[in-house]
Enzyme design. Structure first.
Site, PDB file in Angstrom:
ATOM      1  N   SER A  14      40.523  36.010  28.442  1.00 31.86           N
ATOM      2  CA  SER A  14      40.907  36.400  29.804  1.00 31.86           C
ATOM      3  C   SER A  14      41.420  35.233  30.633  1.00 31.86           C
ATOM      4  O   SER A  14      41.963  35.423  31.718  1.00 31.86           O
ATOM      5  CB  SER A  14      39.701  37.014  30.519  1.00 31.86           C
ATOM      6  OG  SER A  14      38.687  36.028  30.677  1.00 31.86           O
ATOM      7  N   CYS A 103      36.698  50.996  31.159  1.00 35.80           N
ATOM      8  CA  CYS A 103      37.622  49.963  30.686  1.00 35.80           C
ATOM      9  C   CYS A 103      37.159  49.397  29.345  1.00 35.80           C
ATOM     10  O   CYS A 103      37.963  49.175  28.437  1.00 35.80           O
ATOM     11  CB  CYS A 103      37.725  48.856  31.730  1.00 35.80           C
ATOM     12  SG  CYS A 103      38.842  47.539  31.271  1.00 35.80           S
ATOM     13  N   CYS A 200      37.367  45.927  37.237  1.00 33.40           N
ATOM     14  CA  CYS A 200      37.878  45.490  35.946  1.00 33.40           C
ATOM     15  C   CYS A 200      39.396  45.361  35.959  1.00 33.40           C
ATOM     16  O   CYS A 200      40.105  46.330  36.217  1.00 33.40           O
ATOM     17  CB  CYS A 200      37.458  46.536  34.910  1.00 33.40           C
ATOM     18  SG  CYS A 200      37.885  46.161  33.238  1.00 33.40           S
TER      19      CYS A 200
END
Length: 375
Positions: A14, A103, A200
């Site tokens: 991420s 998610c 998210c």
């Protein structure tokens, strides 16, 4: 020394410290590691900065530092249809959804897992704080991680056995401070990067402003349970059960206690509010949840068990008796003690000691036989 060189692990990176350290640890353990950055939202923030661009730059720097190849994949379409439309639909119903749970089950451990398999992955990994163990029968169980403060099993509660069999959790036995120490010691640029919060993939932005871009808000009356008008709300979707902040209501002749949201009348478009943290309307004796998911597989028969549960993240476990109905995959959950601010739309997550059993979506809360909150 175990030779992991022929085992490929595709790591969802991420741009944060947790997934960076996950990739590093797997590389140090000899796995064939591939980094992948997921773009799931056109995430220009409120100040006009596209945070995904910055995050991807960090992924590239970390991948280069630890010596792994990296890719970028766009799941914006999948996220919109599988997560965001559900998110909006729940708000239209007056509920308060938890998109992070959806998610994980639909994007990170479904779309991403499928993409990883196309890259010949044996496993996937990310930066979650969770743990799995596999028993003698080959069944994988979801367990709480070492760092109870960062425990993310709540958000992983609707994954299937097939999904968790394909996951490695490198941070299972580490605390967050230890993760940052590892990142610093290995010169990773993400070592001091702050944790992301907010929805998210959508991140930290003005939530009310953001939601109003997709759902038209309709103002209405704030009323007491007796029907007395005490103010005006900006749109039912902006409020959640048990909310205290942002109501704009002061003390009355009768009481100086703060006001709390205790219910919503969807037909009349009224927000029901009452003074006092201990308003009886905030306390439920049981709840009903649907779309249950169990890590070890869906039961084919009714059962009853005593265990513990959470119905919001960071909540302490509470004792419950669960009655499972196999015909419609629902549960009735009876609290050992009355529970405050049980919120339709949120996730119910069940635990047996250190094991996370699974979870579902809360449909309604009850005080004995009386349904609370949504009317």
């Amino acid at each position: 020394m175990v030779d992991n060189s022929k085992i490929r692990v595709v790591v969802g990176m991420s741009g944060g410290v947790d997934s960076s350290v996950s990739a590093l640890l797997l590389k140090q353990q000899g796995y064939d590691v591939v980094g992948v950055f997921m773009k799931n939202w056109d995430d220009t923030d409120d100040s006009g900065v596209c945070t995904a661009t910055e995050d991807y730059e960090d992924v590239k720097k970390v991948a280069d530092k630890i010596g792994i190849p990296y890719y970028s994949i766009n799941f914006e379409k999948e996220y919109w249809h599988r997560v965001f439309e559900y998110f909006l639909d729940e708000y239209k119903k007056g509920r308060t959804p938890n998109p992070d749970v959806m998610c994980n089950s639909q994007i990170k451990f479904k779309s991403f897992l499928e993409f990883a398999m196309d890259l010949d992955a044996d496993y996937i990994a990310m930066g979650h704080y969770a743990k799995t163990i596999t028993d003698a029968n080959g069944v994988t169980h979801m367990m709480r991680p070492k760092d109870g403060n960062k425990d993310q099993t709540y958000f992983l509660s609707q994954l299937s056995q097939d999904q968790i069999k394909k996951v490695i959790f490198p941070l299972a036995n580490l605390t967050k401070p230890q993760v940052r120490e590892i990142a610093l010691a290995n010169g990773l640029v993400t070592a001091k990067k702050k944790d992301s919060t907010g929805i998210c993939f959508i991140g930290e932005r003005n939530f009310r402003k953001f939601l109003s871009e997709f759902l038209p808000a309709k103002s209405g009356k704030m009323v007491t349970p007796e029907g007395k008008v005490v103010g005006e709300h900006a749109g039912l979707m902006y409020y959640t059960i048990g909310q205290r902040q942002g109501l704009g209501l002061g003390s009355t002749k009768e009481s100086t206690d703060p006001w709390f949201v205790v219910g919503k009348d969807l037909k009349k478009n009224e927000l029901i509010v009452e003074q006092g943290y201990d308003s009886p309307l905030l306390y439920a004796s049981r709840l009903k949840a649907s779309d249950m998911s169990f890590f070890t597989g869906k039961p084919d028969h009714d059962f009853e068990m005593h265990c513990t549960a959470k119905f919001r993240y960071r909540q302490c476990d509470i004792g419950v008796t669960v009655k499972y109905h196999a015909d419609d995959n629902t549960v009735d959950v009876y609290f050992d003690e009355p529970a405050r601010a049980v919120t339709p739309g949120q996730a119910l997550v069940l635990y047996n000691g250190e094991e996370c059993i699974g979870g579902g979506n809360i449909d309604a809360a009850f005080q004995e036989d009386k349904q609370l909150q949504l009317v």
